[in-house]
Design a protein around this motif. Structure first.
Motif, PDB file in Angstrom:
ATOM      1  N   MET A  68       0.810  -1.219   0.000  1.00  0.00           N
ATOM      2  CA  MET A  68       0.000   0.000   0.000  1.00  0.00           C
ATOM      3  C   MET A  68       0.848   1.275   0.000  1.00  0.00           C
ATOM      4  O   MET A  68       0.305   2.371  -0.066  1.00  0.00           O
ATOM      5  CB  MET A  68      -0.943   0.006   1.214  1.00  0.00           C
ATOM      6  N   LYS A  84       0.171   4.909  -1.361  1.00  0.00           N
ATOM      7  CA  LYS A  84       0.273   4.868  -2.828  1.00  0.00           C
ATOM      8  C   LYS A  84      -1.014   5.344  -3.515  1.00  0.00           C
ATOM      9  O   LYS A  84      -0.964   6.163  -4.429  1.00  0.00           O
ATOM     10  CB  LYS A  84       0.570   3.423  -3.241  1.00  0.00           C
ATOM     11  N   ASP A  85      -2.164   4.834  -3.048  1.00  0.00           N
ATOM     12  CA  ASP A  85      -3.428   5.112  -3.745  1.00  0.00           C
ATOM     13  C   ASP A  85      -3.707   6.600  -3.854  1.00  0.00           C
ATOM     14  O   ASP A  85      -4.090   7.107  -4.901  1.00  0.00           O
ATOM     15  CB  ASP A  85      -4.611   4.449  -3.024  1.00  0.00           C
ATOM     16  N   GLN A  89      -4.060   8.633  -7.292  1.00  0.00           N
ATOM     17  CA  GLN A  89      -5.384   9.220  -7.581  1.00  0.00           C
ATOM     18  C   GLN A  89      -5.252  10.696  -7.940  1.00  0.00           C
ATOM     19  O   GLN A  89      -5.807  11.167  -8.928  1.00  0.00           O
ATOM     20  CB  GLN A  89      -6.239   9.150  -6.326  1.00  0.00           C
TER      21      GLN A  89
END
Ligand code: 5GP
Length: 205
Positions: A68, A84-85, A89
């Protein structure tokens, strides 16, 4: 939509990275600052989800196992990592994102995201660095000593960065980061697609 820029602001603890990044956001509220996860305890006044996401060792390790983090590193016995997300994004939405992280993590980002811009923040002198760490009053004498020792090894990695800022004054340092972002957006390597778009009859601005 064009992707946002990933800007890594790094350098020794006490060089003034956090306060400089905060000033950048005051001047350019459209820029995003990634909130890191850490296993260190919150300092007085720090808010979970605002300064950091404060995690237990188990939770941090679970997120490492689930991949993650964009990067993560141990710094003086505690873990720090960039979610990371969130970062991807924002970048995919065309927003510029700043990561304010230490040196090992910055080099990991350079490996996985070669398009990232690496900025190294230098203190005016090691004496000033020590003074700033002492003035913060958030570390014990021993922790301050270890941060100073670490700073000296971190300085050796300056040559791996794209830009350097001598941070004697916050406003000035923040303006330099903003200037770097503007310059990078005009870099030819980031704009080669414009020729094709013009030839296809598009208006590019
Ligand atoms: P502090 O404990 O003073 O908040 O942070 C210690 C060091 O960890 C600072 O140099 C800070 O920039 C760095 N740091 C904060 N978040 C991250 C992160 O997500 N990844 C890495 N590699 N370093 C971080």
């Amino acid at each position: 939509m064009e992707k946002g820029l990933l800007i890594v602001v790094s350098g020794p603890s006490g060089a003034g990275k956090s306060i400089t990044c905060k000033r950048v956001l005051e001047k350019r509220p459209e820029i995003q600052l990634s909130v890191s996860c850490t296993t260190r305890a919150p300092r007085t006044g720090e808010v979970d989800g605002e300064n950091y996401f404060f995690l237990s060792d188990d939770e941090f390790n679970a997120r490492v196992a689930k991949q993650m983090f964009l990067e993560h590193a141990e710094y003086l016995g505690k873990q720090y990592g960039t979610p990371k997300d969130y970062v991807f994004q924002m970048i995919n939405q065309g927003k510029d994102v700043i990561l304010e992280i230490e040196v090992q993590g910055a080099l990991m980002v350079d490996e996985c995201c070669p398009e990232a811009v690496l900025v190294f923040v230098l203190p005016p002198s090691l004496a000033v660095l020590e003074e700033r760490l002492n003035m913060r009053g958030t570390e014990t004498e021993e922790q301050t000593r270890r941060r100073l020792e670490k700073a000296k090894t971190e300085l050796e990695l300056l040559n791996r960065y794209d830009y350097v800022i001598k941070n004697d004054e916050i406003d000035n340092a923040a303006d330099q980061i903003i200037d770097i972002i503007s310059a990078e957006k005009c870099a030819v390597k980031r704009n080669l697609h414009l020729t094709r778009r013009l030839k296809e009859g598009e208006t590019i601005v």
